[in-house]
Design a protein around this motif. Structure first.
Motif, PDB file in Angstrom:
ATOM      1  N   ALA A  41      37.206   6.443 -42.535  1.00 41.17           N
ATOM      2  CA  ALA A  41      35.901   5.832 -42.769  1.00 41.17           C
ATOM      3  C   ALA A  41      34.826   6.487 -41.905  1.00 41.17           C
ATOM      4  CB  ALA A  41      35.961   4.346 -42.456  1.00 41.17           C
ATOM      5  N   GLU A  42      33.611   6.445 -42.403  1.00 40.02           N
ATOM      6  CA  GLU A  42      32.460   6.913 -41.632  1.00 40.02           C
ATOM      7  C   GLU A  42      32.087   5.814 -40.648  1.00 40.02           C
ATOM      8  OE1 GLU A  42      29.670   9.345 -42.879  1.00 40.02           O
ATOM      9  OE2 GLU A  42      31.077  10.434 -44.128  1.00 40.02           O
ATOM     10  N   CYS A  43      31.630   6.211 -39.476  1.00 40.43           N
ATOM     11  CA  CYS A  43      31.243   5.204 -38.493  1.00 40.43           C
ATOM     12  C   CYS A  43      29.874   5.538 -37.915  1.00 40.43           C
ATOM     13  CB  CYS A  43      32.289   5.067 -37.399  1.00 40.43           C
ATOM     14  SG  CYS A  43      32.511   6.524 -36.379  1.00 40.43           S
ATOM     15  N   LEU A  44      29.282   4.534 -37.285  1.00 45.73           N
ATOM     16  CA  LEU A  44      27.998   4.668 -36.619  1.00 45.73           C
ATOM     17  C   LEU A  44      28.139   4.148 -35.203  1.00 45.73           C
ATOM     18  CD1 LEU A  44      25.652   3.121 -39.343  1.00 45.73           C
ATOM     19  CD2 LEU A  44      25.850   5.544 -38.789  1.00 45.73           C
ATOM     20  N   ILE A  45      27.366   4.706 -34.303  1.00 53.04           N
ATOM     21  CA  ILE A  45      27.264   4.158 -32.958  1.00 53.04           C
ATOM     22  C   ILE A  45      25.876   3.543 -32.853  1.00 53.04           C
ATOM     23  CG2 ILE A  45      27.195   4.656 -30.494  1.00 53.04           C
ATOM     24  CD1 ILE A  45      29.277   6.851 -31.001  1.00 53.04           C
ATOM     25  N   LEU A  46      25.862   2.250 -32.554  1.00 49.18           N
ATOM     26  CA  LEU A  46      24.615   1.510 -32.455  1.00 49.18           C
ATOM     27  C   LEU A  46      24.356   1.127 -31.001  1.00 49.18           C
ATOM     28  CD1 LEU A  46      25.184  -0.967 -35.429  1.00 49.18           C
ATOM     29  CD2 LEU A  46      24.051   1.258 -35.492  1.00 49.18           C
ATOM     30  N   LYS A  47      23.090   1.158 -30.606  1.00 47.63           N
ATOM     31  CA  LYS A  47      22.687   0.791 -29.252  1.00 47.63           C
ATOM     32  C   LYS A  47      21.823  -0.454 -29.325  1.00 47.63           C
ATOM     33  CE  LYS A  47      20.342   2.691 -25.184  1.00 47.63           C
ATOM     34  NZ  LYS A  47      19.674   3.889 -24.657  1.00 47.63           N
ATOM     35  N   GLU A  48      22.159  -1.434 -28.493  1.00 47.84           N
ATOM     36  CA  GLU A  48      21.401  -2.682 -28.467  1.00 47.84           C
ATOM     37  C   GLU A  48      20.100  -2.488 -27.689  1.00 47.84           C
ATOM     38  OE1 GLU A  48      22.138  -7.362 -27.447  1.00 47.84           O
ATOM     39  OE2 GLU A  48      23.226  -5.860 -26.292  1.00 47.84           O
ATOM     40  N   THR A  49      19.006  -2.935 -28.288  1.00 46.89           N
ATOM     41  CA  THR A  49      17.709  -2.918 -27.614  1.00 46.89           C
ATOM     42  C   THR A  49      17.122  -4.319 -27.721  1.00 46.89           C
ATOM     43  OG1 THR A  49      16.533  -2.237 -29.618  1.00 46.89           O
ATOM     44  CG2 THR A  49      17.292  -0.484 -28.164  1.00 46.89           C
ATOM     45  N   GLU A  50      16.127  -4.583 -26.918  1.00 49.57           N
ATOM     46  CA  GLU A  50      15.509  -5.897 -26.927  1.00 49.57           C
ATOM     47  C   GLU A  50      14.665  -6.072 -28.179  1.00 49.57           C
ATOM     48  OE1 GLU A  50      12.376  -8.357 -24.202  1.00 49.57           O
ATOM     49  OE2 GLU A  50      13.850  -7.095 -23.189  1.00 49.57           O
ATOM     50  N   GLY A  51      14.830  -7.207 -28.828  1.00 47.40           N
ATOM     51  CA  GLY A  51      14.075  -7.495 -30.037  1.00 47.40           C
ATOM     52  C   GLY A  51      12.689  -8.019 -29.721  1.00 47.40           C
ATOM     53  N   PRO A  52      11.872  -8.208 -30.759  1.00 45.14           N
ATOM     54  CA  PRO A  52      10.511  -8.693 -30.563  1.00 45.14           C
ATOM     55  C   PRO A  52      10.460 -10.134 -30.068  1.00 45.14           C
ATOM     56  CG  PRO A  52      11.016  -8.498 -32.894  1.00 45.14           C
ATOM     57  CD  PRO A  52      12.176  -7.930 -32.141  1.00 45.14           C
ATOM     58  N   VAL A  53      11.501 -10.907 -30.368  1.00 46.07           N
ATOM     59  CA  VAL A  53      11.586 -12.288 -29.907  1.00 46.07           C
ATOM     60  C   VAL A  53      12.596 -12.340 -28.770  1.00 46.07           C
ATOM     61  CG1 VAL A  53      12.201 -14.645 -30.590  1.00 46.07           C
ATOM     62  CG2 VAL A  53      11.060 -13.130 -32.229  1.00 46.07           C
ATOM     63  N   PRO A  54      12.234 -12.920 -27.619  1.00 47.65           N
ATOM     64  CA  PRO A  54      13.196 -13.007 -26.508  1.00 47.65           C
ATOM     65  C   PRO A  54      14.516 -13.632 -26.962  1.00 47.65           C
ATOM     66  CG  PRO A  54      11.029 -13.724 -25.801  1.00 47.65           C
ATOM     67  CD  PRO A  54      10.957 -13.544 -27.296  1.00 47.65           C
ATOM     68  N   GLY A  55      15.617 -12.990 -26.600  1.00 49.91           N
ATOM     69  CA  GLY A  55      16.946 -13.445 -26.990  1.00 49.91           C
ATOM     70  C   GLY A  55      17.470 -12.804 -28.255  1.00 49.91           C
ATOM     71  N   ASP A  56      16.604 -12.193 -29.047  1.00 53.58           N
ATOM     72  CA  ASP A  56      17.043 -11.474 -30.245  1.00 53.58           C
ATOM     73  C   ASP A  56      17.468 -10.064 -29.862  1.00 53.58           C
ATOM     74  OD1 ASP A  56      16.521 -13.591 -31.882  1.00 53.58           O
ATOM     75  OD2 ASP A  56      14.806 -12.681 -32.900  1.00 53.58           O
ATOM     76  N   SER A  57      18.500  -9.569 -30.514  1.00 59.88           N
ATOM     77  CA  SER A  57      18.954  -8.202 -30.279  1.00 59.88           C
ATOM     78  C   SER A  57      18.634  -7.342 -31.488  1.00 59.88           C
ATOM     79  CB  SER A  57      20.464  -8.166 -30.040  1.00 59.88           C
ATOM     80  OG  SER A  57      20.783  -8.817 -28.838  1.00 59.88           O
ATOM     81  N   VAL A  58      18.286  -6.111 -31.211  1.00 54.89           N
ATOM     82  CA  VAL A  58      18.050  -5.117 -32.249  1.00 54.89           C
ATOM     83  C   VAL A  58      19.024  -3.978 -31.970  1.00 54.89           C
ATOM     84  CG1 VAL A  58      16.396  -3.465 -33.192  1.00 54.89           C
ATOM     85  CG2 VAL A  58      15.623  -5.740 -32.494  1.00 54.89           C
ATOM     86  N   TYR A  59      19.722  -3.531 -33.007  1.00 59.94           N
ATOM     87  CA  TYR A  59      20.647  -2.409 -32.856  1.00 59.94           C
ATOM     88  C   TYR A  59      20.087  -1.216 -33.596  1.00 59.94           C
ATOM     89  CZ  TYR A  59      24.053  -5.537 -30.824  1.00 59.94           C
ATOM     90  OH  TYR A  59      24.693  -6.411 -29.990  1.00 59.94           O
ATOM     91  N   GLU A  60      19.989  -0.109 -32.875  1.00 60.72           N
ATOM     92  CA  GLU A  60      19.468   1.128 -33.449  1.00 60.72           C
ATOM     93  C   GLU A  60      20.571   2.171 -33.475  1.00 60.72           C
ATOM     94  OE1 GLU A  60      16.159   2.139 -30.946  1.00 60.72           O
ATOM     95  OE2 GLU A  60      14.914   0.539 -31.771  1.00 60.72           O
ATOM     96  N   ILE A  61      20.587   2.992 -34.509  1.00 62.45           N
ATOM     97  CA  ILE A  61      21.564   4.074 -34.610  1.00 62.45           C
ATOM     98  C   ILE A  61      21.257   5.107 -33.533  1.00 62.45           C
ATOM     99  CG2 ILE A  61      22.437   5.942 -36.072  1.00 62.45           C
ATOM    100  CD1 ILE A  61      21.663   4.191 -38.494  1.00 62.45           C
ATOM    101  N   VAL A  62      22.280   5.485 -32.775  1.00 59.11           N
ATOM    102  CA  VAL A  62      22.110   6.511 -31.734  1.00 59.11           C
ATOM    103  C   VAL A  62      21.992   7.859 -32.430  1.00 59.11           C
ATOM    104  CG1 VAL A  62      23.158   7.636 -29.742  1.00 59.11           C
ATOM    105  CG2 VAL A  62      23.385   5.161 -30.031  1.00 59.11           C
ATOM    106  N   GLU A  63      20.869   8.535 -32.223  1.00 56.47           N
ATOM    107  CA  GLU A  63      20.626   9.819 -32.869  1.00 56.47           C
ATOM    108  C   GLU A  63      20.533  10.982 -31.883  1.00 56.47           C
ATOM    109  OE1 GLU A  63      17.295   9.435 -35.501  1.00 56.47           O
ATOM    110  OE2 GLU A  63      18.281   7.892 -36.685  1.00 56.47           O
TER     111      GLU A  63
END
Length: 86
Positions: A41-63
């Motif tokens: 399978a293809e996989c992605l590595i995602l990095k957690e960053t702070e979301g616009p709302v405190p306590g929300d997480s945003v995951y971005e693809i590591v490029e």
């Protein structure tokens, strides 16, 4: 293997991924995810960053190639039977 639903930041939809592993490096959380339970399978590595709302997480693809290579080596060590090819 747990499955997680991710919503797109622009609100255009969502996708589900299987989480293979999670690790923290230098205070940042990374996820190794795949869209299939198949062996090749293809996989992605995602990095957690702070979301616009405190306590929300945003995951971005590591490029960034340097960061991607370093994190993929850590995941290969954590998952001894997994080989990550770029």
């Amino acid at each position: 293997m747990g499955k997680i639903r991710f919503a797109f930041a622009d609100g255009s939809g969502e996708d589900e991924f299987f989480v293979l592993e999670e690790t923290m490096i230098n205070g940042s959380t990374y996820l190794l995810v795949t869209d299939s339970e198949e062996d090749d399978a293809e996989c992605l590595i995602l990095k957690e960053t702070e979301g616009p709302v405190p306590g929300d997480s945003v995951y971005e693809i590591v490029e960034d190639e340097t960061e991607l290579l370093a994190v993929s080596k850590v995941f290969e060590e954590l998952l001894e039977d997994v080989s990550i090819e770029m």
